[in-house]
Every structure is written in C-alpha cells, then in structure tokens.
Scaffold this active site. Sequence first.
Site, PDB file in Angstrom:
ATOM      1  N   GLU A 127      41.662  40.150  37.105  1.00 21.60           N
ATOM      2  CA  GLU A 127      42.704  41.162  36.985  1.00 21.60           C
ATOM      3  C   GLU A 127      42.179  42.260  36.066  1.00 21.60           C
ATOM      4  O   GLU A 127      41.210  42.060  35.318  1.00 21.60           O
ATOM      5  CB  GLU A 127      43.999  40.571  36.421  1.00 21.60           C
ATOM      6  CG  GLU A 127      44.658  39.511  37.280  1.00 21.60           C
ATOM      7  CD  GLU A 127      45.269  40.041  38.564  1.00 21.60           C
ATOM      8  OE1 GLU A 127      45.189  41.273  38.818  1.00 21.60           O
ATOM      9  OE2 GLU A 127      45.826  39.229  39.329  1.00 21.60           O
ATOM     10  N   CYS A 183      46.223  39.859  43.388  1.00 19.98           N
ATOM     11  CA  CYS A 183      44.858  39.368  43.217  1.00 19.98           C
ATOM     12  C   CYS A 183      43.967  40.188  44.142  1.00 19.98           C
ATOM     13  O   CYS A 183      44.104  40.124  45.360  1.00 19.98           O
ATOM     14  CB  CYS A 183      44.758  37.882  43.566  1.00 19.98           C
ATOM     15  SG  CYS A 183      43.059  37.239  43.457  1.00 19.98           S
TER      16      CYS A 183
END
Length: 227
Positions: free
Chosen positions: A103, A2
């Site tokens: 993402e 992340c």
Amino acid sequence: MCGRFDQNDIARRYVAAFGWADAVYDSEARPTFNAAPGTYRPVLHMQDGQLHVDDLHWGYRAAWAAEKLPVCVNARLEKITNNYWGKLLKTGRAVVPANGWYEWTGEKGHRQPWHIHRKDGEPLFMLALANFGPFKEHKAESGFVLVTADAEGGMVDVHDRRPVVLNAADAATWLDPGLSREQAEMLARQMALGPEEFAWYRVGTDVNYAGHDGPHLIEPLPDEAIS
C-alpha cells in the site's frame, strides 16, 4: 484497495502451506516480488473435485460491460452479492496465495510504499472472484479480482481497505462449490483475519514501478522497525 502484491514463492509451496497433498498445475508464472494488475498470476480454485492452480489475468470486466465499465482489480466485500459480482461469487471463487501486499501513503509525487504481511510469516490466502475459460475480445473477460474489506481502523495509517485474507482451512471452505453465495459472503465477513494478525513496514520506492522485481523490494528501509 490492493494494487500490487508479493508472490515470491513457487506454486507448489503455496499448495503445501494450503494443506493439500497435491493439485493440478497449469501454471507457468514465475515468482515475483511485484505482481501488478494486467499480469497473469497463479490462483487456486476447485475444478471437477480437484484443486487446480491456473495462471489468470489480474483484472476483470464482464464481456457485456466493455463499453460501460472499467477493468476492476478489486471487488468490495460489501458488493459481492450484487448483480455484477454475484455470478462469480457462485461459480468463480478462487484464492490468490501471496507473501504480502503493498500500500502507499503520502501525496502524489511523494508516495511511500509499505509491505504488509502476516506477523507469523505464513503465506496469505487472499480471497478472489474469477471468470475461468477463454476470452473472446479482451483478456479481462477471463480474469480475477481480489476481494477487499474495510481495514477496521488497525491499518488506517497505511490504507483504509485491505484484501480479505483467511487462514488455510477457511480458504479451503471458500473454494467448496457446495457453499452457497450467502454462506460464502458470511464466511468472508466472519473469518477474515483482523488487523492484529498483520505487520507492515516502509520499503524503497523501486516497487513503485511495475517492471521492477527482486528481493530488495521487500527489504525494510534503514532503521525501520519490523514487527
């Protein structure tokens, strides 16, 4: 992994969603749709029996590792009991509240960002490890990392790893200082929300730049289906 997250609400609303009546607020960070490594973000943790909200640097490196290791923004769940992370697992468990994370897919130069969030619209309570207190040489000595786990196939089209997200009650248990390291790791493994709890859609490439902010960053691209 992340590398960015959406934390666009104020800390008091996250605490309310966490299910606590009150907390000690030592946070001045403003909401952002594009939280990036190296910035200071509100995190939840227990101190002297009270829930605290403190602004902490996103990124951690132990002081002794300055010439040996890079600054980390994530810690793999599979490794949080090792010598490097084990101390923080015992004394530095924290929760980072958010509305979603980003993402990217595609080749370098043509990277497509995605916004990932809970299907029910509830806030995310992402597990973190942190070192609180003043730093001596580099601000990453007092920082946090997000705990990540395998995406378990459900998010493979977006990314092979994801932050470990718990519901509010389990996240509160994660913060309990009475929980042993072994119990904390088991909690993270067994109670992490599965891929079926999340939805995701493509967003514009403005989010690729850490200095960009605003609600337009989380708007789905035209004709994008929203779950």
